[in-house]
Scaffold this motif. Structure first.
Motif, PDB file in Angstrom:
ATOM      1  N   TYR A 162     -11.873  19.274  -2.583  1.00 38.19           N
ATOM      2  CA  TYR A 162     -11.086  20.496  -2.377  1.00 38.19           C
ATOM      3  C   TYR A 162     -11.225  21.513  -3.501  1.00 38.19           C
ATOM      4  N   LEU A 163     -11.635  21.046  -4.683  1.00 36.03           N
ATOM      5  CA  LEU A 163     -11.925  21.999  -5.758  1.00 36.03           C
ATOM      6  C   LEU A 163     -13.106  22.867  -5.337  1.00 36.03           C
ATOM      7  N   ARG A 187      -0.427   2.802 -13.349  1.00 31.06           N
ATOM      8  CA  ARG A 187      -1.377   3.487 -14.229  1.00 31.06           C
ATOM      9  C   ARG A 187      -0.694   4.098 -15.454  1.00 31.06           C
ATOM     10  N   LEU A 226     -10.928  13.369  -3.407  1.00 29.83           N
ATOM     11  CA  LEU A 226     -10.210  14.496  -2.795  1.00 29.83           C
ATOM     12  C   LEU A 226     -10.209  15.699  -3.742  1.00 29.83           C
ATOM     13  N   TYR A 227     -10.075  15.422  -5.029  1.00 27.26           N
ATOM     14  CA  TYR A 227     -10.081  16.481  -6.040  1.00 27.26           C
ATOM     15  C   TYR A 227     -11.388  17.262  -5.976  1.00 27.26           C
ATOM     16  N   LYS A 279     -10.032   7.431  -4.497  1.00 24.38           N
ATOM     17  CA  LYS A 279      -9.588   8.331  -3.433  1.00 24.38           C
ATOM     18  C   LYS A 279      -9.159   9.686  -4.006  1.00 24.38           C
ATOM     19  N   GLN A 280      -8.483   9.633  -5.147  1.00 27.83           N
ATOM     20  CA  GLN A 280      -7.924  10.865  -5.712  1.00 27.83           C
ATOM     21  C   GLN A 280      -8.993  11.744  -6.348  1.00 27.83           C
ATOM     22  N   THR A 281      -9.953  11.127  -7.047  1.00 22.77           N
ATOM     23  CA  THR A 281     -11.017  11.943  -7.648  1.00 22.77           C
ATOM     24  C   THR A 281     -11.892  12.543  -6.542  1.00 22.77           C
ATOM     25  N   GLU A 288      -6.323   1.032  -1.961  1.00 26.40           N
ATOM     26  CA  GLU A 288      -6.651   2.270  -2.690  1.00 26.40           C
ATOM     27  C   GLU A 288      -6.029   2.278  -4.083  1.00 26.40           C
ATOM     28  N   HIS A 289      -5.042   1.423  -4.289  1.00 27.25           N
ATOM     29  CA  HIS A 289      -4.369   1.410  -5.590  1.00 27.25           C
ATOM     30  C   HIS A 289      -5.263   0.884  -6.712  1.00 27.25           C
ATOM     31  N   GLU A 292       0.831  -1.207   0.000  1.00 28.03           N
ATOM     32  CA  GLU A 292       0.000   0.000   0.000  1.00 28.03           C
ATOM     33  C   GLU A 292       0.867   1.259   0.000  1.00 28.03           C
ATOM     34  N   VAL A 293       1.694   1.410   1.045  1.00 36.23           N
ATOM     35  CA  VAL A 293       2.607   2.557   1.134  1.00 36.23           C
ATOM     36  C   VAL A 293       4.006   1.956   1.192  1.00 36.23           C
ATOM     37  N   VAL A 337      -7.441   3.486  -8.396  1.00 35.39           N
ATOM     38  CA  VAL A 337      -6.583   4.507  -9.016  1.00 35.39           C
ATOM     39  C   VAL A 337      -5.996   3.976 -10.327  1.00 35.39           C
ATOM     40  N   ASN A 367      -7.293   4.282 -15.237  1.00 35.30           N
ATOM     41  CA  ASN A 367      -6.553   4.553 -16.467  1.00 35.30           C
ATOM     42  C   ASN A 367      -6.663   3.415 -17.482  1.00 35.30           C
ATOM     43  N   GLU A 377       2.871   2.279  -7.806  1.00 32.85           N
ATOM     44  CA  GLU A 377       2.674   3.722  -7.922  1.00 32.85           C
ATOM     45  C   GLU A 377       2.504   4.157  -9.372  1.00 32.85           C
TER      46      GLU A 377
END
Lengths: 442, 447
Positions: free
Chosen positions: B443-444, B358, B439-440, B435-437, B118-119, B87-88, B122, B126, B355
């Motif tokens: 915060y957008l 994608r 957060l996007y 997770k990334q979309t 979470e990977h 994961e990390v 993500v 793609n 990492e």
């Protein structure tokens, strides 16, 4: 030596000449936007840009029909061309260390960066200390000596670092509560803030002594000068706005923390580097006037990179932060053009906005946008030609000029390979008989 | 309560079943194995491609997807990752690759796959619908035995979506990850580096090298090869005793795991960086009569004819990589896939990473810029990978009868700005948010 001399001659000859590049698709990143046209280069500067230009007599004319011309790519975060380690990790404040002292102009990464269209890069100290060493901007003038690589006129910088890296030395065992033998303060984000505050507390007092001295001198008096402190001198320059702070950071909390520390001590953060959570505090960054120089899509390699999003550059841009994409890596450095393209995919930036992330924006972040970063009259002739759209994965850099001198040519590189291979073989053959087969030399 | 849970499970299952039947209208189909078909329709039934053609019509009441102006490709396959297992990467507690022990064929990557990693969302956003996930990181062996692991375990071919790892499984034992000994290893990206003759000189000068002198290194190498050979001999002896069912026969989990390898059903996947390492690995596979796949080679050398004639496939590492040697051409990694292709070797791409998994298509595209034909690049991230990992009859191309592992995209999937509009795994539409979309968007919208 002879070769160097010849190269010098060739460089001089090229500078003295006028070069015209015709019929290219020019992504100027300046007022003229993207257009089909030509440029004229003389004495290392762009002297004319237009749909059509006058070709001065005796000029070298390059037909770039079907090719793309962009300003040289600028990498706002790199560690290439550094001789040995980049971290002076023994102290929490290593502002006395200077990257300028350890430039290695023979690092092959310089040539590879050129082959990826990079013409200038911000060479940084590592991130082991809350306040790290002094940094400087280089132009990728491959073949020149260390002094010749330096981007004269660029504002020097200093590296700060927040989060996991500077606090790592605080707990060499890594574990919570583990015996921290030889631990170096700080071990927490709280401590990182304190180290920076303590340093600027000192630096302010130091500056006050010098200011008092300078005032007396200005009055024509002859006071005894204060003692120069090599640790505090660069911080004094930061307070005077003469040295840019480039702060390594990841999380929103620490970004905001540093903005407030800077506010308290009256200095500016020029760029936040990596700044993977910049999208969370873009408003505060924009208000402070800080730039954000980030990765396109790195994430999850460490805990503090877990909330990284590939939309970061786009969000920061939309929220008014001058943003760039950097490499921090000799490999990634060679393809910052397609890293820029990712900001179109993730966040919907326009082509021009995307390319700005690796050209005019990093130029602004390094305070050299009056010199480089766009194709405009009066700017340094730092130019890249691609065979295809530079925002495409299929594009290859064909030629690169810095200050009007050609430093990379793909055709020449490829055609020289057989002779270089032969030369290598010859040298290897000479070595073989002299080498003992089994004994290690003393 | 239990009945209630069962009822819900049934409801979900029924829902999923209903969702894997639909009709894509007016789409440009790029089957990979054949010529493109513009403006055709695709019928997906029960998770499989039932029909493709200009004239087919949607059965009444069927869900219709408008494919106008879009392209349809098979989902992509990354031939080397550690997805679900790591994961990390810097936080060991979140990493399950790299077990201790020298011979660990009984270990299965599959059952350590965390479907909630979470990977997965993500990477699949793609267009990657399946991956090989390996029990050891980056093509290297585990941490056991002072870094001298020989067999790391079984690599699994998995889909990028599922409630459990059983749902995700395509082939739990698609390859046995084997680290063939090398004379000296240097840390390199995406695999071990072996010493070739030119490097022998360098090694001689490398004072403090763990291997010591070349002679010592060579002796170590021979000892290790003998050890590996002995393990295979023992496994074969076990196979005989097992078949003979001799009295007192004891079941051994390590040797049991080796049986499919010995029977030629499961290939060994072997990282081999240098020409000599490739040669040595092939020679070993020949001696043992086992199937082999080469991972992350850094050079082709004179191995082309051998790889081609023996039908040995090669998983290429990232083209987004520096040359290993200072004096190599700057575009060394980018040009390598083209060289393997020209030699007639069957290739696929792996990112040897989570990492950057994608970015699999961009590694293929970069190879195209430096000499790999476009069609070959596309095959290397789809059908070739499916065939190499034993699922060529089920996936990797858009053909009747195959799983509907599909991506609906705005353009060339190997190009960065191309957007993935929809993704299907076994005909089921997969959520492209992650997770990334999230957060996007969050915060957008921050005021």
């Amino acid at each position: 030596m002879k070769r160097l001399f010849l190269m010098g001659l060739m460089a001089l000859a090229a500078v003295a000449q006028v070069t015209v590049i015709e019929n290219a698709t020019i992504m100027s990143e300046g007022a003229k936007g993207t257009f089909k046209g030509s440029i004229v280069v003389k004495d290392g500067k762009i002297i004319e840009v237009g749909d059509k230009v006058m070709v001065p007599p005796g000029a070298t004319v390059i037909d770039a029909q079907g090719q793309f011309l962009i300003p040289g790519i600028i990498d706002c975060h790199s560690h290439i061309a550094v001789d040995g380690g980049v971290n002076e990790g023994s102290v929490s404040v290593s502002s006395m260390a200077n990257i300028r002292d350890v430039i290695n102009p023979e690092d092959i990464a310089i040539y590879r960066a050129l082959a990826g269209g990079v013409t200038a890069a911000n060479i940084l100290h590592g991130s082991a200390n809350a306040i790290g060493g002094q940094t400087l901007v280089l132009k990728m003038r491959w073949g020149q000596d260390a002094e010749g690589m330096i981007f004269q006129g660029a504002t020097p910088g200093i590296k700060f670092a927040l989060g996991e890296n500077p606090k790592r030395a605080g707990s060499p065992q890594g574990g919570r509560g583990a015996p921290a033998t030889n631990a170096r303060y700080p071990a927490t984000r709280m401590g990182v803030e304190d180290v920076i505050r303590e340093a600027f507390n000192e630096a302010k007092a130091y500056k006050a002594t010098w200011d008092a001295y300078d005032a007396q001198v200005a009055k024509g008096q002859h006071p005894i000068p204060p003692r120069k402190d090599l640790k505090l001198e660069p911080l004094k320059e930061v307070l005077e706005g003469k040295r840019f702070v480039h702060a390594h950071c990841y999380r929103a909390d620490e970004i905001l923390m540093l903005i407030r520390v800077a506010d308290d001590y009256g200095f500016k953060i020029k760029t936040f580097q990596h700044v993977l959570e910049g999208y969370k505090v873009a408003k505060e960054m924009a208000a402070h006037g800080a730039g954000g120089s980030t990765f396109s899509d790195w994430w999850a390699y460490k805990a503090e990179a877990f909330d990284a999003i590939p939309y970061n550059a786009a969000v920061m841009t939309k929220k008014g932060v001058v943003s760039s994409l950097n490499s921090d890596d000799a490999e990634l450095m060679r393809r910052l053009n397609t890293e820029a393209a990712k900001a179109m995919k993730y966040g919907g930036l326009t082509r021009e906005e995307a390319l700005a992330l690796v050209t005019i924006n990093p130029a602004k972040q390094l305070g050299v946008d009056n010199r480089v970063g766009s194709i405009e009259v009066g700017k340094d002739a730092d130019i890249v030609i691609y065979d295809k759209d530079p925002l495409s994965n299929y594009a290859k850099v064909q030629k690169v000029w810095i200050d009007g001198t050609k430093y990379f040519d793909r055709d020449s590189d490829v055609s020289a390979r057989p002779s270089k291979e032969l030369e290598k073989k010859k040298l290897a053959d000479q070595e073989k008989p002299a080498t003992p087969a089994t004994r290690r030399p003393q | 309560m239990k009945t209630f849970g069962l009822l819900i499970a049934c409801a979900i299952a029924a829902c999923a079943a209903a969702n894997d039947t639909f009709f894509i209208r007016g789409v440009d189909v790029y089957p990979v194995t054949g010529a493109e078909m513009k403006g055709v329709s695709v019928l997906v039934q029960d998770g499989k491609i039932a029909d493709i053609g200009a004239k087919i019509v949607a059965p009444k009441g069927m869900k219709i997807v408008d494919g106008k102006g879009l392209r349809l490709y098979p989902g992509m396959i990354d031939s080397n990752t550690e997805l679900g297992l790591s994961e990390v990467s810097a936080e060991r507690v979140t990493v399950d690759t790299g077990e201790l022990g020298e011979f660990m064929p009984q270990l299965k990557a599959l059952s350590a796959v965390n479907p909630e990693s979470e990977h997965f969302p993500v990477v699949r956003a793609n267009g990657i619908t399946s991956v090989m996930t390996f029990p050891a990181s980056g093509g290297r062996g585990g941490r056991g035995g002072g870094g001298s692991q020989y067999i790391s375990g079984q690599a699994a071919l998995i889909h990028m979506d599922g409630w459990t790892w059983e749902d995700m499984e395509i082939n739990r034992s698609a390859a046995m990850h084997l680290i063939y000994p090398s004379i000296a290893s240097r840390g390199g990206r995406g695999g071990l580096a072996n010493v070739d003759f030119a490097d022998e000189i360098a090694l001689l000068f490398a004072g403090g090298s763990a291997a010591g002198t070349f002679t010592e290194a060579k002796r170590n190498y021979e000892t290790q090869v003998a050890k590996l050979t002995e393990f295979f001999d023992n496994a074969r002896q076990y196979q005989k005793e097992r078949t003979a069912n001799l009295p007192g026969f004891k079941r051994d989990l390590k040797f049991e795991a080796m049986l499919p390898v010995l029977e030629g059903k499961v290939p060994v996947a072997v990282p081999a960086s240098r020409e000599r390492a490739i040669h040595d690995a092939i020679a070993f596979a020949d001696r043992e009569h086992i199937k082999i796949v080469i991972l992350a080679p850094q050079e082709l050398g004179k191995e082309g004819p051998e790889l081609k004639s023996k039908n040995i496939p090669v998983i290429l590492g990232r083209t987004e990589a520096l040359p290993e040697n200072q004096d190599a051409p700057y575009d060394y990694a980018e040009s390598l896939p083209g060289e393997f292709y020209k030699a007639g070797v069957k290739i696929a791409f792996g990112t040897f990473n989570n990492e950057f998994s994608r970015n699999l298509p961009y590694n293929a595209a970069r190879a195209v810029a430096y000499g790999l034909p476009y069609d070959a690049a596309l095959k290397a991230v789809t059908i070739n990978a499916a065939e190499i990992w034993g699922a060529g009859d089920k996936m990797g191309s858009i053909e009747k009868g195959k799983w509907a592992d599909l991506m609906l995209v705005t353009g060339d999937p190997l190009e960065v700005p191309t957007q993935i509009k929809a993704l299907y795994i076994k005909g089921k539409e997969v959520d492209l948010s992650n997770k990334q979309t999230r957060l996007y968007q969050k915060y957008l919208a921050r005021p």
